[in-house]
Motif scaffolding. Structure first.
Motif, PDB file in Angstrom:
ATOM      1  N   VAL A  21       0.844  -1.208   0.000  1.00  0.00           N
ATOM      2  CA  VAL A  21       0.000   0.000   0.000  1.00  0.00           C
ATOM      3  C   VAL A  21       0.875   1.252   0.000  1.00  0.00           C
ATOM      4  CG1 VAL A  21      -1.667   1.312   1.356  1.00  0.00           C
ATOM      5  CG2 VAL A  21      -1.967  -1.139   1.082  1.00  0.00           C
ATOM      6  N   VAL A  22       1.934   1.248   0.806  1.00  0.00           N
ATOM      7  CA  VAL A  22       2.833   2.408   0.862  1.00  0.00           C
ATOM      8  C   VAL A  22       3.464   2.664  -0.512  1.00  0.00           C
ATOM      9  CG1 VAL A  22       5.051   3.196   1.804  1.00  0.00           C
ATOM     10  CG2 VAL A  22       3.300   2.296   3.321  1.00  0.00           C
ATOM     11  N   LEU A  23       3.931   1.622  -1.178  1.00  0.00           N
ATOM     12  CA  LEU A  23       4.520   1.797  -2.508  1.00  0.00           C
ATOM     13  C   LEU A  23       3.512   2.359  -3.511  1.00  0.00           C
ATOM     14  CD1 LEU A  23       6.776  -1.353  -2.861  1.00  0.00           C
ATOM     15  CD2 LEU A  23       7.502   1.029  -2.759  1.00  0.00           C
ATOM     16  N   PHE A  24       2.278   1.860  -3.470  1.00  0.00           N
ATOM     17  CA  PHE A  24       1.246   2.356  -4.379  1.00  0.00           C
ATOM     18  C   PHE A  24       0.940   3.830  -4.100  1.00  0.00           C
ATOM     19  CE2 PHE A  24      -3.177   3.124  -5.531  1.00  0.00           C
ATOM     20  CZ  PHE A  24      -3.150   2.775  -6.872  1.00  0.00           C
ATOM     21  N   VAL A  25       0.807   4.196  -2.836  1.00  0.00           N
ATOM     22  CA  VAL A  25       0.501   5.585  -2.482  1.00  0.00           C
ATOM     23  C   VAL A  25       1.659   6.505  -2.870  1.00  0.00           C
ATOM     24  CG1 VAL A  25       0.112   7.141  -0.525  1.00  0.00           C
ATOM     25  CG2 VAL A  25      -1.154   5.007  -0.675  1.00  0.00           C
ATOM     26  N   VAL A  26       2.882   6.073  -2.657  1.00  0.00           N
ATOM     27  CA  VAL A  26       4.043   6.892  -3.020  1.00  0.00           C
ATOM     28  C   VAL A  26       4.096   7.088  -4.540  1.00  0.00           C
ATOM     29  CG1 VAL A  26       6.569   6.893  -3.124  1.00  0.00           C
ATOM     30  CG2 VAL A  26       5.406   6.391  -0.980  1.00  0.00           C
ATOM     31  N   ALA A  27       3.896   6.011  -5.306  1.00  0.00           N
ATOM     32  CA  ALA A  27       3.926   6.132  -6.771  1.00  0.00           C
ATOM     33  C   ALA A  27       2.813   7.058  -7.265  1.00  0.00           C
ATOM     34  CB  ALA A  27       3.793   4.756  -7.411  1.00  0.00           C
ATOM     35  N   SER A  28       1.619   6.927  -6.707  1.00  0.00           N
ATOM     36  CA  SER A  28       0.504   7.791  -7.103  1.00  0.00           C
ATOM     37  C   SER A  28       0.771   9.245  -6.724  1.00  0.00           C
ATOM     38  CB  SER A  28      -0.798   7.320  -6.456  1.00  0.00           C
ATOM     39  OG  SER A  28      -1.089   6.014  -6.850  1.00  0.00           O
ATOM     40  N   SER A  29       1.362   9.464  -5.562  1.00  0.00           N
ATOM     41  CA  SER A  29       1.671  10.829  -5.123  1.00  0.00           C
ATOM     42  C   SER A  29       2.731  11.473  -6.006  1.00  0.00           C
ATOM     43  CB  SER A  29       2.141  10.826  -3.670  1.00  0.00           C
ATOM     44  OG  SER A  29       1.132  10.323  -2.831  1.00  0.00           O
ATOM     45  N   VAL A  30       3.753  10.707  -6.366  1.00  0.00           N
ATOM     46  CA  VAL A  30       4.801  11.244  -7.243  1.00  0.00           C
ATOM     47  C   VAL A  30       4.205  11.622  -8.599  1.00  0.00           C
ATOM     48  CG1 VAL A  30       6.891  10.615  -8.523  1.00  0.00           C
ATOM     49  CG2 VAL A  30       6.718  10.115  -6.083  1.00  0.00           C
ATOM     50  N   ALA A  31       3.344  10.773  -9.148  1.00  0.00           N
ATOM     51  CA  ALA A  31       2.706  11.081 -10.431  1.00  0.00           C
ATOM     52  C   ALA A  31       1.827  12.328 -10.307  1.00  0.00           C
ATOM     53  CB  ALA A  31       1.875   9.895 -10.905  1.00  0.00           C
ATOM     54  N   SER A  32       1.101  12.436  -9.220  1.00  0.00           N
ATOM     55  CA  SER A  32       0.225  13.599  -9.015  1.00  0.00           C
ATOM     56  C   SER A  32       1.041  14.889  -8.881  1.00  0.00           C
ATOM     57  CB  SER A  32      -0.623  13.377  -7.766  1.00  0.00           C
ATOM     58  OG  SER A  32      -1.441  14.479  -7.532  1.00  0.00           O
ATOM     59  N   ILE A  33       2.131  14.828  -8.151  1.00  0.00           N
ATOM     60  CA  ILE A  33       2.978  16.013  -7.982  1.00  0.00           C
ATOM     61  C   ILE A  33       3.622  16.403  -9.309  1.00  0.00           C
ATOM     62  CG2 ILE A  33       5.119  16.826  -6.907  1.00  0.00           C
ATOM     63  CD1 ILE A  33       4.215  15.213  -4.407  1.00  0.00           C
ATOM     64  N   ALA A  34       4.066  15.399 -10.078  1.00  0.00           N
ATOM     65  CA  ALA A  34       4.675  15.689 -11.381  1.00  0.00           C
ATOM     66  C   ALA A  34       3.663  16.327 -12.329  1.00  0.00           C
ATOM     67  CB  ALA A  34       5.238  14.413 -11.989  1.00  0.00           C
ATOM     68  N   LEU A  35       2.415  15.850 -12.284  1.00  0.00           N
ATOM     69  CA  LEU A  35       1.391  16.457 -13.144  1.00  0.00           C
ATOM     70  C   LEU A  35       0.985  17.830 -12.641  1.00  0.00           C
ATOM     71  CD1 LEU A  35      -0.966  13.497 -14.079  1.00  0.00           C
ATOM     72  CD2 LEU A  35       0.437  14.852 -15.599  1.00  0.00           C
ATOM     73  N   ALA A  36       1.012  18.034 -11.331  1.00  0.00           N
ATOM     74  CA  ALA A  36       0.589  19.320 -10.779  1.00  0.00           C
ATOM     75  C   ALA A  36       1.622  20.409 -11.006  1.00  0.00           C
ATOM     76  CB  ALA A  36       0.312  19.182  -9.280  1.00  0.00           C
ATOM     77  N   GLY A  37       2.887  20.067 -11.078  1.00  0.00           N
ATOM     78  CA  GLY A  37       3.925  21.084 -11.244  1.00  0.00           C
ATOM     79  C   GLY A  37       4.299  21.297 -12.694  1.00  0.00           C
ATOM     80  N   PRO A  38       5.357  20.633 -13.144  1.00  0.00           N
ATOM     81  CA  PRO A  38       5.820  20.849 -14.519  1.00  0.00           C
ATOM     82  C   PRO A  38       4.831  20.379 -15.570  1.00  0.00           C
ATOM     83  CG  PRO A  38       7.234  19.261 -13.352  1.00  0.00           C
ATOM     84  CD  PRO A  38       6.228  19.758 -12.384  1.00  0.00           C
ATOM     85  N   GLY A  39       4.099  19.326 -15.264  1.00  0.00           N
ATOM     86  CA  GLY A  39       3.104  18.834 -16.224  1.00  0.00           C
ATOM     87  C   GLY A  39       2.005  19.837 -16.471  1.00  0.00           C
ATOM     88  N   ARG A  40       1.537  20.485 -15.414  1.00  0.00           N
ATOM     89  CA  ARG A  40       0.472  21.484 -15.552  1.00  0.00           C
ATOM     90  C   ARG A  40       0.960  22.696 -16.346  1.00  0.00           C
ATOM     91  NH1 ARG A  40      -2.242  22.730 -10.182  1.00  0.00           N
ATOM     92  NH2 ARG A  40      -3.327  20.816 -10.719  1.00  0.00           N
TER      93      ARG A  40
END
Length: 119
Positions: free
Chosen positions: A19-38
């Motif tokens: 669960v921790v690995l899944f949450v970390v991977a999802s959070s990293v993707a969300s942060i990447a989309l929210a910053g430079p991706g956006r």
């Protein structure tokens, strides 16, 4: 110490670490989309379309992470997570969507009746 991370009887990571690995991977993707991706999307598209593309990309990435976690971390088929398109599944989906729409409509009607919203 290895038993803290590895379940010998099931030959896979313990559930908490999966669960921790899944949450970390999802959070990293969300942060990447929210910053430079956006910023990149907003340069290419109008704001409304950029937001839609961002949400679709995030949902797709989380789906890929779920598939990867099911296949390599959990060693289970994706259907074990409830993603099997049976008639009962479609009925549950329809009831959930209808209930969500009904509740939002009731909140809007209440706000309209109280005078908090003007049309």
């Amino acid at each position: 110490m290895k038993d803290l991370f590895w379940n010998r009887s099931q030959a896979r990571l313990r559930a908490g670490w999966r669960v921790v690995l899944f949450v970390v991977a999802s959070s990293v993707a969300s942060i990447a989309l929210a910053g430079p991706g956006r910023r990149a999307l907003r340069r290419l598209l109008p704001v409304v379309y950029a937001n839609v593309v961002e949400v679709v990309l995030l949902v797709l990435l989380i789906g890929v992470f779920l598939w990867m976690a099911a296949r390599w971390l959990d060693h289970r088929p994706i259907a074990d997570y409830g993603f099997h398109l049976s008639p009962a599944w479609w009925l549950d989906l329809g009831c959930g969507l209808a209930l969500g729409a009904l509740l939002v409509a009731l909140v809007y009607a209440l706000a309209l009746a109280i005078g908090w919203v003007k049309v």
